[in-house]
Design a protein around this motif. Structure first.
Motif, PDB file in Angstrom:
ATOM      1  N   SER A 153      34.511  38.779  47.856  1.00 26.29           N
ATOM      2  CA  SER A 153      32.997  39.126  48.358  1.00 26.29           C
ATOM      3  C   SER A 153      32.699  40.556  48.250  1.00 26.29           C
ATOM      4  CB  SER A 153      32.782  38.844  49.855  1.00 26.29           C
ATOM      5  OG  SER A 153      33.330  37.624  50.143  1.00 26.29           O
ATOM      6  N   GLU A 154      33.807  41.350  48.315  1.00 29.47           N
ATOM      7  CA  GLU A 154      33.728  42.950  48.004  1.00 29.47           C
ATOM      8  C   GLU A 154      33.435  43.194  46.430  1.00 29.47           C
ATOM      9  OE1 GLU A 154      36.912  44.706  49.912  1.00 29.47           O
ATOM     10  OE2 GLU A 154      36.097  44.260  52.052  1.00 29.47           O
ATOM     11  N   HIS A 155      34.204  42.345  45.655  1.00 29.95           N
ATOM     12  CA  HIS A 155      34.092  42.586  44.219  1.00 29.95           C
ATOM     13  C   HIS A 155      32.861  42.318  43.711  1.00 29.95           C
ATOM     14  CE1 HIS A 155      35.393  42.534  40.144  1.00 29.95           C
ATOM     15  NE2 HIS A 155      34.737  41.312  39.885  1.00 29.95           N
ATOM     16  N   PHE A 156      32.256  40.953  44.218  1.00 35.83           N
ATOM     17  CA  PHE A 156      30.532  40.576  43.768  1.00 35.83           C
ATOM     18  C   PHE A 156      29.842  41.303  44.636  1.00 35.83           C
ATOM     19  CE2 PHE A 156      33.727  37.515  42.210  1.00 35.83           C
ATOM     20  CZ  PHE A 156      33.360  37.494  40.856  1.00 35.83           C
ATOM     21  N   LYS A 157      30.197  42.077  45.547  1.00 37.07           N
ATOM     22  CA  LYS A 157      29.093  42.738  46.252  1.00 37.07           C
ATOM     23  C   LYS A 157      28.083  41.810  46.984  1.00 37.07           C
ATOM     24  CE  LYS A 157      28.997  46.998  43.129  1.00 37.07           C
ATOM     25  NZ  LYS A 157      30.262  46.619  42.673  1.00 37.07           N
ATOM     26  N   LEU A 158      29.004  40.812  47.868  1.00 36.97           N
ATOM     27  CA  LEU A 158      28.291  39.659  48.594  1.00 36.97           C
ATOM     28  C   LEU A 158      28.940  39.917  50.014  1.00 36.97           C
ATOM     29  CD1 LEU A 158      28.059  36.854  46.122  1.00 36.97           C
ATOM     30  CD2 LEU A 158      26.206  38.203  46.629  1.00 36.97           C
ATOM     31  N   SER A 159      28.057  39.404  50.816  1.00 39.58           N
ATOM     32  CA  SER A 159      28.879  39.369  52.193  1.00 39.58           C
ATOM     33  C   SER A 159      29.795  38.024  52.036  1.00 39.58           C
ATOM     34  CB  SER A 159      28.085  39.260  53.410  1.00 39.58           C
ATOM     35  OG  SER A 159      27.265  38.046  53.120  1.00 39.58           O
ATOM     36  N   VAL A 166      34.288  33.596  40.471  1.00 39.20           N
ATOM     37  CA  VAL A 166      35.308  33.637  41.213  1.00 39.20           C
ATOM     38  C   VAL A 166      36.448  33.139  40.600  1.00 39.20           C
ATOM     39  CG1 VAL A 166      36.253  32.787  43.368  1.00 39.20           C
ATOM     40  CG2 VAL A 166      33.949  33.403  43.421  1.00 39.20           C
ATOM     41  N   ARG A 167      36.404  32.041  39.765  1.00 39.61           N
ATOM     42  CA  ARG A 167      37.655  31.528  39.179  1.00 39.61           C
ATOM     43  C   ARG A 167      38.185  32.399  38.376  1.00 39.61           C
ATOM     44  NH1 ARG A 167      38.522  26.241  39.182  1.00 39.61           N
ATOM     45  NH2 ARG A 167      35.965  25.761  39.388  1.00 39.61           N
ATOM     46  N   GLN A 168      37.526  33.091  37.254  1.00 42.87           N
ATOM     47  CA  GLN A 168      37.742  33.896  36.320  1.00 42.87           C
ATOM     48  C   GLN A 168      38.325  35.406  37.151  1.00 42.87           C
ATOM     49  OE1 GLN A 168      34.116  34.845  34.043  1.00 42.87           O
ATOM     50  NE2 GLN A 168      34.857  33.468  32.544  1.00 42.87           N
ATOM     51  N   TRP A 169      37.646  35.709  38.212  1.00 44.46           N
ATOM     52  CA  TRP A 169      38.318  36.899  38.818  1.00 44.46           C
ATOM     53  C   TRP A 169      39.525  36.532  39.646  1.00 44.46           C
ATOM     54  CZ3 TRP A 169      39.346  37.326  44.271  1.00 44.46           C
ATOM     55  CH2 TRP A 169      39.742  38.688  44.687  1.00 44.46           C
ATOM     56  N   LEU A 170      39.753  35.455  39.909  1.00 44.31           N
ATOM     57  CA  LEU A 170      41.185  35.079  40.627  1.00 44.31           C
ATOM     58  C   LEU A 170      41.965  34.818  39.511  1.00 44.31           C
ATOM     59  CD1 LEU A 170      40.140  31.959  43.161  1.00 44.31           C
ATOM     60  CD2 LEU A 170      41.359  34.227  43.654  1.00 44.31           C
ATOM     61  N   GLU A 171      41.776  34.177  38.637  1.00 48.83           N
ATOM     62  CA  GLU A 171      42.642  34.125  37.383  1.00 48.83           C
ATOM     63  C   GLU A 171      43.198  35.568  36.656  1.00 48.83           C
ATOM     64  OE1 GLU A 171      42.695  32.681  32.773  1.00 48.83           O
ATOM     65  OE2 GLU A 171      41.248  31.559  34.095  1.00 48.83           O
ATOM     66  N   HIS A 196      30.486  32.281  50.809  1.00 52.86           N
ATOM     67  CA  HIS A 196      30.877  30.848  51.403  1.00 52.86           C
ATOM     68  C   HIS A 196      29.752  30.112  51.130  1.00 52.86           C
ATOM     69  CE1 HIS A 196      32.890  28.043  53.878  1.00 52.86           C
ATOM     70  NE2 HIS A 196      31.767  27.754  54.438  1.00 52.86           N
ATOM     71  N   ARG A 197      28.294  30.298  51.590  1.00 55.94           N
ATOM     72  CA  ARG A 197      27.296  29.508  51.333  1.00 55.94           C
ATOM     73  C   ARG A 197      26.970  29.132  49.989  1.00 55.94           C
ATOM     74  NH1 ARG A 197      24.766  32.481  55.265  1.00 55.94           N
ATOM     75  NH2 ARG A 197      23.650  33.716  53.499  1.00 55.94           N
ATOM     76  N   ARG A 198      27.332  30.127  49.027  1.00 56.38           N
ATOM     77  CA  ARG A 198      26.816  29.668  47.571  1.00 56.38           C
ATOM     78  C   ARG A 198      28.007  28.831  47.061  1.00 56.38           C
ATOM     79  NH1 ARG A 198      25.485  35.086  44.216  1.00 56.38           N
ATOM     80  NH2 ARG A 198      25.098  33.480  42.562  1.00 56.38           N
TER      81      ARG A 198
END
Length: 156
Positions: free
Chosen positions: A76-82, A55-60, A87-89
């Motif tokens: 979430s859409e980028h990583f194909k997760l709900s 997530v940090r790399q994606w945000l950067e 949030h839980r991870r």
């Protein structure tokens, strides 16, 4: 993280979970990896299972491309997760999307301050603040110093 210069010992502290992590590159990703900035050396590769680093790399990347309003939903859409799974991870790593976004903005701002080429106002805009005064307040809460005094202390 606090930075201290002219110390007797040079060290970097990191979370225990990274101790056994390997950094691997394929020929396909090596060029992109080597062209990245120094911050990317502190993060695990994209395929590593710690979601906060991904997530940090994606945000950067998003922030550098001008997408300052990146959301948990977009991640979430980028990583194909709900959103709930994302949030839980993140919570399992004792982090939130908001914290990671704030840390990423802070790290980019500090890097730009060290480079010394941009005015404080330009840095504020690059990390997603519409008003320099809001950036100055946020930066002071992150580091305890204003961006100008932080830059001056690091140049000295």
């Amino acid at each position: 993280a606090p930075i201290s210069f002219n110390q007797d010992i040079a060290s970097i502290r990191f979370a225990k979970r990274y101790a056994d992590a390997s950094i691997t590159q394929t020929p396909e990703t090596l060029d992109e990896y080597l062209q990245g900035n120094n911050l990317s050396l502190l993060y695990q590769p994209k395929n590593y299972r710690v979601i906060s680093d991904q997530v940090r790399q994606w945000l950067e990347r998003n922030i550098k491309q001008g997408n300052y309003r990146a959301t948990l939903k977009q991640a979430s859409e980028h990583f194909k997760l709900s959103q709930q799974v994302m949030h839980r991870r993140l919570m399992a790593e004792n982090l939130s999307f908001k914290e990671i976004k704030m840390q990423t903005r802070r790290d980019i701002a500090i890097k730009l301050l060290f480079e010394g080429e941009l005015k404080i106002e330009e840095i504020a805009i690059r990390v997603g603040f519409s008003e320099p005064s809001a950036f100055i307040r946020a930066f002071k809460s992150w580091t305890g110093k204003t961006p100008r005094s932080y830059r001056q202390s690091k140049q000295a």
